[in-house]
Write a protein that holds these residues in place. Structure first.
Motif, PDB file in Angstrom:
ATOM      1  N   LEU A   1      11.428  46.948  25.078  1.00 42.05           N
ATOM      2  CA  LEU A   1      10.058  46.694  25.536  1.00 42.05           C
ATOM      3  C   LEU A   1      10.144  45.200  25.619  1.00 42.05           C
ATOM      4  CD1 LEU A   1       7.951  49.685  23.706  1.00 42.05           C
ATOM      5  CD2 LEU A   1       9.251  49.439  26.089  1.00 42.05           C
TER       6      LEU A   1
ATOM      7  N   PRO B   1      11.119  57.273  27.027  1.00 45.75           N
ATOM      8  CA  PRO B   1      11.961  57.676  25.624  1.00 45.75           C
ATOM      9  C   PRO B   1      11.990  58.859  25.302  1.00 45.75           C
ATOM     10  CG  PRO B   1       9.500  57.037  25.205  1.00 45.75           C
ATOM     11  CD  PRO B   1       9.608  56.905  26.576  1.00 45.75           C
TER      12      PRO B   1
ATOM     13  N   ARG C   1       6.287  58.079  18.067  1.00 51.53           N
ATOM     14  CA  ARG C   1       6.580  59.073  19.101  1.00 51.53           C
ATOM     15  C   ARG C   1       8.054  59.294  18.974  1.00 51.53           C
ATOM     16  NH1 ARG C   1       4.281  56.683  24.942  1.00 51.53           N
ATOM     17  NH2 ARG C   1       1.892  56.541  24.254  1.00 51.53           N
TER      18      ARG C   1
ATOM     19  N   LEU D   1       5.493  51.661  26.803  1.00 47.24           N
ATOM     20  CA  LEU D   1       6.462  52.869  26.030  1.00 47.24           C
ATOM     21  C   LEU D   1       6.725  53.921  26.746  1.00 47.24           C
ATOM     22  CD1 LEU D   1       7.959  53.412  23.591  1.00 47.24           C
ATOM     23  CD2 LEU D   1       6.042  54.445  22.540  1.00 47.24           C
ATOM     24  N   ASP D   2       5.697  54.386  27.593  1.00 47.02           N
ATOM     25  CA  ASP D   2       5.592  55.568  28.670  1.00 47.02           C
ATOM     26  C   ASP D   2       6.679  55.079  29.701  1.00 47.02           C
ATOM     27  OD1 ASP D   2       3.959  57.199  27.317  1.00 47.02           O
ATOM     28  OD2 ASP D   2       2.729  57.592  29.059  1.00 47.02           O
TER      29      ASP D   2
ATOM     30  N   ALA E   1       3.438  48.112  19.322  1.00 45.69           N
ATOM     31  CA  ALA E   1       4.623  49.052  19.960  1.00 45.69           C
ATOM     32  C   ALA E   1       5.462  49.415  19.194  1.00 45.69           C
ATOM     33  CB  ALA E   1       5.179  47.840  21.019  1.00 45.69           C
TER      34      ALA E   1
ATOM     35  N   SER F   1       1.304  51.369  24.709  1.00 47.78           N
ATOM     36  CA  SER F   1       1.625  52.693  25.093  1.00 47.78           C
ATOM     37  C   SER F   1       2.085  52.796  26.582  1.00 47.78           C
ATOM     38  CB  SER F   1       0.206  53.405  25.154  1.00 47.78           C
ATOM     39  OG  SER F   1      -0.322  53.508  23.778  1.00 47.78           O
TER      40      SER F   1
ATOM     41  N   ALA G   1      15.100  51.987  19.735  1.00 47.64           N
ATOM     42  CA  ALA G   1      14.085  51.188  20.626  1.00 47.64           C
ATOM     43  C   ALA G   1      14.188  49.733  20.033  1.00 47.64           C
ATOM     44  CB  ALA G   1      12.769  51.591  20.204  1.00 47.64           C
TER      45      ALA G   1
ATOM     46  N   VAL H   1      11.975  46.164  20.351  1.00 43.36           N
ATOM     47  CA  VAL H   1      10.569  45.472  20.593  1.00 43.36           C
ATOM     48  C   VAL H   1      10.723  44.058  20.686  1.00 43.36           C
ATOM     49  CG1 VAL H   1       7.886  45.334  20.181  1.00 43.36           C
ATOM     50  CG2 VAL H   1       9.334  47.561  20.077  1.00 43.36           C
TER      51      VAL H   1
ATOM     52  N   ALA I   1      10.958  57.516  17.658  1.00 43.76           N
ATOM     53  CA  ALA I   1      12.326  56.742  17.852  1.00 43.76           C
ATOM     54  C   ALA I   1      13.137  56.898  16.488  1.00 43.76           C
ATOM     55  CB  ALA I   1      11.726  55.249  17.935  1.00 43.76           C
TER      56      ALA I   1
ATOM     57  N   ALA J   1       6.216  53.442  18.838  1.00 39.78           N
ATOM     58  CA  ALA J   1       7.868  53.727  18.833  1.00 39.78           C
ATOM     59  C   ALA J   1       8.048  54.754  17.815  1.00 39.78           C
ATOM     60  CB  ALA J   1       8.511  52.671  19.259  1.00 39.78           C
TER      61      ALA J   1
END
Length: 305
Positions: A197, A129, A155, A124-125, A148, A121, A135, A137, A157, A152
């Protein structure tokens, strides 16, 4: 009680019998039901100049509380990060590092979800994004990486690329919601992404940075180190952001708690599914460490006292 310890760099790990610890004024004594095994702890055993307590994620039942504890009581089920000896039948957990477990979650769910999910988290913050962005990872099949990938996607992606060390991990990362899979050895990792990430570091920083579109952001949260050339940032107006969970946990408790709340909500909604690669008995801690060192795990590795 039983506890795992080592006496010199590289181990070996061994089991010892010690007294059950007493919690300090703001601490909880937890009877451990599950203990998370992480790469940072494994690396400390193999690389630290002096032996350290084997701490990390624990989950279980509170059996005693310190005089200043206000949020928990004996009988509560909690999970959290233990900075002392965590590879043990009982461990001391600071109240600020503890999180209650919902009735729907097992202790194994908790150690697979909370600490790794908090790191995912936070990383990602840090990437800031926007909905619809692509994204990337790395270490996408790891304890943090597999969460993750899911976060993603949750949230917003638009495309998620999972970078892994082996083609054997392809089906697993796709089951998490990854649209594409890239091998570390691939010359190119597909179409450019808006943010990455990175949990690996080292030589992998170069291809991760190359995978970014102009203006892309790379969040580095690995303990693996590595070097980036400033020119590589200038050419594509790219940026690198370092993320460390300890700074957030100590300095921004409200943010930390917000992430924890989101993780449990997504878990209960079925949108976030922590995966457990294997469970080992406490006495088999060395075998659990070997799995992490081999980078063969698909999700979390857990010890069960």
């Amino acid at each position: 009680m039983r506890r795992i310890r080592y006496e010199s760099t590289g181990g070996p790990l061994f089991l010892e019998e010690v007294a059950v610890p007493e919690p300090g004024p703001a601490e909880l004594l937890v009877r451990c039901e599950a203990i998370g095994v992480t790469l940072p702890v494994v690396r400390k055993v193999t690389e630290a100049a002096e032996p350290i307590p084997l701490g990390g994620e624990i989950a279980g039942e509170v059996v005693a509380v310190g005089a200043e504890v206000t949020r928990f009581r004996v009988g509560d089920r909690v999970t959290g990060l233990c900075f002392g000896h965590g590879y043990a039948d009982y461990a001391v957990l600071h109240e600020a590092m503890a999180s209650p477990m919902p009735d729907s979650a097992s202790s194994v769910d908790a150690v697979a979800l909370v600490r790794s999910g908090l790191v995912a988290s936070g990383a990602l913050d840090a990437a800031r994004p926007a909905k619809g962005e692509a994204a990337l990872v790395t270490a996408a099949a790891s304890g943090v990486g597999h969460l993750a990938v899911q976060l993603a996607r949750a949230r917003g992606a638009g495309r998620v690329v999972a970078a892994v060390s082996s083609a054997a991990k392809a089906d697993f990362v796709r089951s998490l919601g990854a649209d594409e899979m890239a091998l570390y050895t691939d010359e190119h990792w597909g179409e450019p992404v808006d943010y990455a990430l990175d949990a690996v570091g080292g030589d992998l920083l170069t291809p991760a940075l190359a995978a970014l579109a102009p203006g892309g952001r790379l969040v580095a949260y690995s303990s693996g180190g590595g070097t980036i050339q400033a020119y590589d940032l200038l050419v594509g107006a790219k940026s690198v952001i370092g993320f460390q969970m300890a700074r957030i946990a100590r300095g921004e408790p409200e943010r930390y708690e917000r992430w924890r709340t989101e993780l449990w909500r997504l878990f209960e909604d079925g949108a976030l599914k922590p995966a457990v690669h294997a469970e080992f008995a406490l006495t088999d801690a060395a075998a659990a460490h070997s799995v992490i060192e081999s980078r063969s795990n698909l999700g979390k590795v857990v010890l069960r006292p």
